[in-house]
Design a protein around this motif. Structure first.
Motif, PDB file in Angstrom:
ATOM      1  N   LYS A 105      -6.465   3.579  -0.302  1.00 28.00           N
ATOM      2  CA  LYS A 105      -5.604   2.400  -1.002  1.00 28.00           C
ATOM      3  C   LYS A 105      -5.823   1.358  -0.012  1.00 28.00           C
ATOM      4  O   LYS A 105      -6.089   0.223  -0.715  1.00 28.00           O
ATOM      5  CB  LYS A 105      -4.088   2.606  -0.994  1.00 28.00           C
ATOM      6  N   CYS A 137       0.807  -1.111  -0.039  1.00 31.97           N
ATOM      7  CA  CYS A 137       0.060   0.235  -0.185  1.00 31.97           C
ATOM      8  C   CYS A 137       0.634   1.049   0.015  1.00 31.97           C
ATOM      9  O   CYS A 137       0.583   2.262  -0.540  1.00 31.97           O
ATOM     10  CB  CYS A 137      -0.718  -0.122   1.300  1.00 31.97           C
ATOM     11  N   GLU A 187       0.933   7.262  -6.453  1.00 33.30           N
ATOM     12  CA  GLU A 187      -0.053   8.108  -6.382  1.00 33.30           C
ATOM     13  C   GLU A 187       0.325   9.395  -6.229  1.00 33.30           C
ATOM     14  O   GLU A 187      -0.032  10.488  -7.213  1.00 33.30           O
ATOM     15  CB  GLU A 187      -1.077   7.763  -5.404  1.00 33.30           C
ATOM     16  N   ASP A 226       1.888   2.119  -3.329  1.00 32.64           N
ATOM     17  CA  ASP A 226       0.855   2.697  -3.995  1.00 32.64           C
ATOM     18  C   ASP A 226       0.733   3.978  -3.818  1.00 32.64           C
ATOM     19  O   ASP A 226       0.365   4.903  -4.683  1.00 32.64           O
ATOM     20  CB  ASP A 226      -0.264   1.746  -3.784  1.00 32.64           C
TER      21      ASP A 226
END
Lengths: 361, 197
Positions: free
Chosen positions: B77, B46, B53, B49
């Motif tokens: 997320k 996560c 982002e 991620d």
């Protein structure tokens, strides 16, 4: 509508200032509710000396503001001078006799502070080790003038209406005529409540009938029925001459004798002894079945059963131990300091602090 | 490096930005993700991620809190990851929105469906009215998904205080949602509106 998903997303998007606030928040040091606020040490000493002089003068020239129910006139030996108590261990102090004789209606140990409430006034004093000084009585007006309590309940009510006040960590529970409870959280300004449930309405009407005025309803009172149910209408607090609260056990006395004991834990009051029933609850199991059949405490029974099923192992054990000890007539529970010391030996410090003080010291 | 410096690096497409983000906020992002996922590997995934982002978001609003933004992204997320893997709510995490989700009315007083934006606004207004302690406990519980004992330990509160605060906040929230003026500023309750129709 998937409410859970809606809420989840809404929470995600709350204002970032609240997220930052929670991240940066540091628990402030607890205010020490002492008789002197923000004064220098010499000022504290000066104030203390003035108070002592006023009290001494008051004893000889005016009826005691602590006790208007004493049968005998105050004698020099009853002079509330602190000296005779300074060297006595708390366990040697017969709380009930000493304070009941002086007309003290309510006596409570909270943390390191002892509070008492007499019919015409109340005051408080701090425990120094195990040797508390005799309380210095002050009038409700003087108490109201103390800045730290100015915004609390005391400014809104005539204290002579109150039977007793119980402090539970940062909250004050006020019992008046055993029909109404008010809960104030002194650590925040949240004050919303529905004052008038049916019991409270009856109480208010009684007060008006008795005192000639309806109790002023503060703008914000929180009444939590989960804590004190209407079952307390059957309790003896309303007629008790003396009520002691040592944190988890609440004792009431009528005619100088112990009339009832409640055990307060997990936000519930459990009646564990009453002279009417002429018995202690002899075992937890027996108590559970008794509670289930008692019309007066069905909610407490349900609550206790839920506690038993919960994963709060230590807290559950603590409750059972208290009940068992009381059921065995262990009167050391009458002395807060003994219970304090024994507790400390048995339970881990962390648990101990949380049970007795509600927060880490 | 401060937040502006990190954002500048991202704008310049300098990969050193990721290094700086990790150094400044890696722990925070991981903790937000872990509280939801309760799995270390998932939390690390996560976290990556989130950096992706952030890297792809080249229009970060000036004046916004980078930490809060990263936390919100991490939270989203993690929640999406949890949903996509059809994970059941971790009983040990003990964080369930069910008890307060049920308080949300089916419709607003005028009969329209409550939108996510409107609920967020209501929440923000409600949180503003809470005491500081109650508010941070609420945020920690439902935004950070922390367990009660974790919240208590973090702030030096007793678990009893945390539980009590959450319970009272829930009660207040219910009353808050039931007051029409909080939606439209008029003195009517939702119940009254429903009765009317």
């Amino acid at each position: 509508m998937d409410k859970k998903k809606l809420l989840q997303n809404a929470i995600t998007d709350i204002d970032e200032k609240y997220i930052n606030e929670a991240e940066e928040y540091k628990t402030p040091e607890k205010k020490h509710r002492s008789f002197s606020f923000g004064l220098t040490s010499w000022q504290k000493g000066f104030v203390a000396a003035c108070v002592a002089i006023v009290v001494m003068v008051g004893v000889f020239t005016m009826p005691s503001i602590i006790n208007s129910a004493i049968a005998a006139e105050p004698t020099p030996t009853a002079n509330p001078a602190p000296t005779p108590y300074e060297t006595r261990d708390m366990k040697d102090v017969n709380i009930f006799t000493d304070y009941a004789e002086k007309g003290v209606r309510y006596f409570q140990k909270t943390g390191d502070r002892y509070c008492f409430y007499g019919k015409e006034g109340y005051g408080y004093f701090e425990e120094l080790g195990n040797s508390p000084h005799l309380p210095q009585a002050i009038s409700p007006k003087e108490f109201n003038d103390i800045s730290e309590l100015r915004n609390g309940i005391y400014t809104d009510y005539d204290m002579s209406d109150f039977k007793f006040v119980c402090q539970d960590r940062t909250e004050y529970h006020v019992m008046t005529n055993y029909l109404a409870w008010q809960l104030y959280d002194l650590d925040n300004d949240d004050k919303t409540i529905d004052w008038f449930n049916k019991a409270n309405k009856a109480f208010a009407e009684n007060i008006e009938k008795t005192y000639g005025y309806a109790p002023k309803i503060p703008e914000a009172i929180e009444y939590d029925p989960a804590i004190f149910s209407e079952d307390l209408n059957d309790c003896y607090i309303g007629t008790a001459e003396l009520v002691l609260d040592d944190g988890n056990l609440i004792y009431s006395y009528v005619d100088g004798k112990l009339s009832c004991i409640w055990f307060y834990a997990c936000d519930t009051v459990f009646e564990i002894y009453s002279d009417v029933k002429q018995d202690w609850i002899h075992s937890v199991d027996g108590w559970l079945s008794d509670l289930a059949s008692l019309e007066t405490a069905p909610r407490a029974a349900e609550r206790l059963r839920s506690i038993s099923e919960a994963s709060w192992d230590i807290e559950r054990q603590y409750i059972y131990d208290c009940i068992e000890a009381c059921a065995n007539g262990d009167d050391s529970y009458s002395f807060p300091t003994d219970w304090y010391n024994r507790d400390k030996e048995k339970y881990p410090d962390k648990f101990y602090e949380e049970i007795w003080y509600g927060e880490k010291k | 490096m401060d937040d502006n410096g990190i954002i500048r690096l991202i704008e310049l497409r300098d990969e050193k930005a990721i290094e700086e983000l990790t150094s400044a906020y890696g722990g925070y992002i991981r903790s937000v993700a872990y509280n939801i996922l309760r799995n270390r590997e998932d939390a690390l995934e996560c976290e990556n991620d989130v950096y992706l982002e952030m890297w792809n978001n080249t229009t970060f609003e000036e004046g916004r809190s980078l930490r809060a933004y990263l936390g919100a992204v991490a939270r989203n997320k993690a929640l999406n990851m949890k949903r996509s893997r059809k994970q059941e709510e971790d009983a040990s995490s003990d964080v369930s929105l069910d008890d307060i989700a049920e308080l949300i009315p089916d419709t607003k007083p005028d009969g329209d469906i409550l939108t996510e934006y409107e609920l967020t606004e209501l929440l923000n207004a409600f949180l503003a009215e809470l005491s500081e302690d109650a508010r941070i406990i609420f945020v920690r519980r439902y935004w950070n998904c922390e367990k009660i004992d974790e919240i208590a330990k973090r702030y030096g509160f007793s678990e009893g205080k945390v539980k009590m605060a959450l319970r009272r906040t829930k009660t207040k929230f219910e009353k808050y949602l039931n007051r029409k003026e909080n939606y439209y500023g008029q003195e009517k309750t939702i119940a009254e509106c429903h009765n009317r129709y």
